[in-house]
Design a protein around this motif. Structure first.
Motif, PDB file in Angstrom:
ATOM      1  N   ASP A  17       0.823  -1.216   0.000  1.00 42.43           N
ATOM      2  CA  ASP A  17       0.000   0.000   0.000  1.00 42.43           C
ATOM      3  C   ASP A  17       0.851   1.258   0.000  1.00 42.43           C
ATOM      4  N   LEU A  18       1.972   1.212   0.696  1.00 42.65           N
ATOM      5  CA  LEU A  18       2.863   2.361   0.772  1.00 42.65           C
ATOM      6  C   LEU A  18       3.722   2.472  -0.492  1.00 42.65           C
ATOM      7  N   TRP A  19       4.064   1.359  -1.047  1.00 44.90           N
ATOM      8  CA  TRP A  19       4.959   1.304  -2.202  1.00 44.90           C
ATOM      9  C   TRP A  19       4.268   1.737  -3.486  1.00 44.90           C
ATOM     10  N   GLN A  20       3.020   1.315  -3.653  1.00 46.36           N
ATOM     11  CA  GLN A  20       2.310   1.474  -4.930  1.00 46.36           C
ATOM     12  C   GLN A  20       2.231   2.910  -5.454  1.00 46.36           C
ATOM     13  N   PRO A  21       1.931   3.922  -4.621  1.00 47.99           N
ATOM     14  CA  PRO A  21       1.786   5.280  -5.170  1.00 47.99           C
ATOM     15  C   PRO A  21       3.097   5.987  -5.497  1.00 47.99           C
ATOM     16  N   THR A  53      10.008   8.162  16.128  1.00 43.53           N
ATOM     17  CA  THR A  53      10.980   8.500  15.086  1.00 43.53           C
ATOM     18  C   THR A  53      10.755   7.725  13.795  1.00 43.53           C
ATOM     19  N   HIS A  54      10.012   6.599  13.865  1.00 41.85           N
ATOM     20  CA  HIS A  54       9.865   5.738  12.698  1.00 41.85           C
ATOM     21  C   HIS A  54       8.409   5.318  12.464  1.00 41.85           C
ATOM     22  N   LEU A  55       8.065   5.194  11.214  1.00 39.99           N
ATOM     23  CA  LEU A  55       6.851   4.474  10.814  1.00 39.99           C
ATOM     24  C   LEU A  55       7.170   2.992  10.917  1.00 39.99           C
ATOM     25  N   MET A  56       6.249   2.203  11.450  1.00 36.81           N
ATOM     26  CA  MET A  56       6.457   0.764  11.574  1.00 36.81           C
ATOM     27  C   MET A  56       5.386   0.007  10.803  1.00 36.81           C
ATOM     28  N   CYS A  57       5.781  -1.110  10.229  1.00 41.27           N
ATOM     29  CA  CYS A  57       4.837  -1.989   9.541  1.00 41.27           C
ATOM     30  C   CYS A  57       5.122  -3.415   9.979  1.00 41.27           C
ATOM     31  N   LEU A  58       4.103  -4.107  10.447  1.00 43.54           N
ATOM     32  CA  LEU A  58       4.260  -5.482  10.903  1.00 43.54           C
ATOM     33  C   LEU A  58       4.324  -6.412   9.689  1.00 43.54           C
ATOM     34  N   LEU A  59       5.448  -7.094   9.527  1.00 44.97           N
ATOM     35  CA  LEU A  59       5.635  -8.012   8.406  1.00 44.97           C
ATOM     36  C   LEU A  59       5.238  -9.437   8.759  1.00 44.97           C
ATOM     37  N   ASP A  60       5.408  -9.793  10.026  1.00 45.03           N
ATOM     38  CA  ASP A  60       5.087 -11.161  10.453  1.00 45.03           C
ATOM     39  C   ASP A  60       4.887 -11.164  11.959  1.00 45.03           C
ATOM     40  N   GLY A  61       3.898 -11.925  12.430  1.00 47.98           N
ATOM     41  CA  GLY A  61       3.643 -12.004  13.860  1.00 47.98           C
ATOM     42  C   GLY A  61       2.413 -11.201  14.265  1.00 47.98           C
ATOM     43  N   LYS A  62       2.328 -10.898  15.568  1.00 45.46           N
ATOM     44  CA  LYS A  62       1.176 -10.179  16.115  1.00 45.46           C
ATOM     45  C   LYS A  62       1.658  -9.196  17.182  1.00 45.46           C
ATOM     46  N   VAL A  63       1.055  -8.010  17.193  1.00 40.64           N
ATOM     47  CA  VAL A  63       1.482  -6.928  18.083  1.00 40.64           C
ATOM     48  C   VAL A  63       0.267  -6.341  18.790  1.00 40.64           C
ATOM     49  N   LYS A  64       0.446  -5.960  20.060  1.00 36.41           N
ATOM     50  CA  LYS A  64      -0.607  -5.268  20.793  1.00 36.41           C
ATOM     51  C   LYS A  64      -0.178  -3.844  21.099  1.00 36.41           C
ATOM     52  N   ILE A  65      -1.134  -2.916  20.990  1.00 38.78           N
ATOM     53  CA  ILE A  65      -0.955  -1.531  21.400  1.00 38.78           C
ATOM     54  C   ILE A  65      -1.733  -1.370  22.701  1.00 38.78           C
ATOM     55  N   PHE A  66      -1.075  -0.925  23.763  1.00 37.17           N
ATOM     56  CA  PHE A  66      -1.739  -0.894  25.063  1.00 37.17           C
ATOM     57  C   PHE A  66      -1.343   0.357  25.846  1.00 37.17           C
ATOM     58  N   LYS A  67      -2.085   0.581  26.919  1.00 39.87           N
ATOM     59  CA  LYS A  67      -1.818   1.732  27.784  1.00 39.87           C
ATOM     60  C   LYS A  67      -2.092   1.330  29.220  1.00 39.87           C
ATOM     61  N   CYS A 110       9.188  -3.786   9.940  1.00 34.77           N
ATOM     62  CA  CYS A 110      10.028  -2.880   9.149  1.00 34.77           C
ATOM     63  C   CYS A 110       9.928  -1.477   9.737  1.00 34.77           C
ATOM     64  N   PHE A 111      11.015  -0.741   9.683  1.00 30.42           N
ATOM     65  CA  PHE A 111      11.110   0.611  10.202  1.00 30.42           C
ATOM     66  C   PHE A 111      11.492   1.553   9.062  1.00 30.42           C
ATOM     67  N   ILE A 112      10.759   2.658   8.949  1.00 29.97           N
ATOM     68  CA  ILE A 112      11.093   3.696   7.983  1.00 29.97           C
ATOM     69  C   ILE A 112      11.129   5.022   8.739  1.00 29.97           C
ATOM     70  N   PRO A 113      12.234   5.754   8.714  1.00 30.60           N
ATOM     71  CA  PRO A 113      12.299   7.026   9.443  1.00 30.60           C
ATOM     72  C   PRO A 113      11.175   7.968   9.024  1.00 30.60           C
ATOM     73  N   MET A 114      10.561   8.626  10.003  1.00 35.26           N
ATOM     74  CA  MET A 114       9.479   9.557   9.682  1.00 35.26           C
ATOM     75  C   MET A 114       9.996  10.749   8.885  1.00 35.26           C
ATOM     76  N   THR A 115      11.277  11.079   9.015  1.00 39.11           N
ATOM     77  CA  THR A 115      11.841  12.139   8.176  1.00 39.11           C
ATOM     78  C   THR A 115      11.799  11.733   6.707  1.00 39.11           C
ATOM     79  N   ILE A 117       9.508   9.640   5.467  1.00 40.63           N
ATOM     80  CA  ILE A 117       8.090   9.700   5.104  1.00 40.63           C
ATOM     81  C   ILE A 117       7.675  11.131   4.799  1.00 40.63           C
ATOM     82  N   LEU A 118       8.126  12.100   5.617  1.00 41.75           N
ATOM     83  CA  LEU A 118       7.787  13.504   5.375  1.00 41.75           C
ATOM     84  C   LEU A 118       8.336  13.977   4.037  1.00 41.75           C
ATOM     85  N   HIS A 119       9.540  13.564   3.704  1.00 43.99           N
ATOM     86  CA  HIS A 119      10.135  13.921   2.415  1.00 43.99           C
ATOM     87  C   HIS A 119       9.282  13.394   1.262  1.00 43.99           C
TER      88      HIS A 119
END
Length: 233
Positions: A17-21, A53-67, A110-115, A117-119
């Motif tokens: 999805d990120l690559w295509q455009p 500092t980075h955009l993250m994309c889960l390539l494999d596995g499972k992740v929880k976001i919690f507080k 995968c990690f992509i620096p947000m700088t 992404i802004l560029h």
């Protein structure tokens, strides 16, 4: 964090999805800034209060976001599935993380620096629309869960969580066993209830033959009845 050793074709398959455009030159730039990190089960990915500092994309596995809430009680805000992006909202909001993230099971991110992404955003308005859609979808899910977790009774919340896990991670070959094995504590934190209430309600569902429990494996036997319980709250 290991530097990217994937070909452009492999990166394209990892983040379609990120690559295509992107244009070819933009893809080459992204490939140069693409890195990969592996995490063990229960390992922390980022902590509340850290600076994003980075955009993250889960390539494999499972992740929880919690507080962590009042008294240190944890609330699972959302769960991340393969090819899903996360950890970028706080950067766009110019604030530190208000949540934390950890691996449900061994995972690759995968990690992509947000700088970077802004560029790319400055050069490609289609990429901007991609992030607007992603944030809009996340906000809609958050709104629905806020109502569910605050207004539904325990049975409705737990039934909704089981169905939510099926929709997110799917089922095994038998078409009824959830493809994620949560601890009772995690299931309780996802459903906004105590662990004892989660255990008791699961046992009730099993007694009513709505589910079958086998250790951490949960089989959904009467999905339509679970949907009815979830709907009436």
């Amino acid at each position: 964090m290991t530097k990217n050793e994937l070909s452009e074709e492999e990166i394209a398959a990892s983040i379609p999805d990120l690559w295509q455009p992107l244009t070819q030159s933009q893809r080459e730039y992204l490939a140069q800034n693409f890195s990969i990190q592996k995490y063990k089960k229960n390992e922390t990915i980022y902590c509340e209060g850290e600076t994003p500092t980075h955009l993250m994309c889960l390539l494999d596995g499972k992740v929880k976001i919690f507080k962590d809430g009042v008294g240190g009680r944890s609330q699972i805000i959302r769960v991340i599935k393969n090819k899903e992006y996360f950890a970028y909202r706080a950067y766009f909001a110019q604030e530190n993380f208000v949540t934390a993230a950890a691996a449900f099971e061994p995972c690759t991110i995968c990690f992509i620096p947000m700088t970077c992404i802004l560029h790319l955003l400055e050069e490609n308005c289609a990429l901007g629309m991609f992030f607007i859609r992603q944030l809009s979808v996340d906000l809609g899910i958050s709104d629905e869960r806020t109502v569910s977790l605050t207004q539904k009774h325990i049975r409705g919340r737990l039934a909704e969580s089981l169905l939510f896990l099926k929709d997110t991670y799917g089922v095994e070959e038998d078409q009824c066993t959830l493809s994620i094995y949560l601890s009772r504590e995690d299931l309780a934190n996802l459903s906004n209830m105590t662990t004892s209430n989660a255990i008791r309600t699961l046992s009730n569902f099993a007694s009513e033959k709505l589910i079958i429990i086998d250790g951490r494996k949960i089989k959904l036997i009467e999905e339509e009845k679970l949907k009815k319980i979830s709907k009436i709250g």
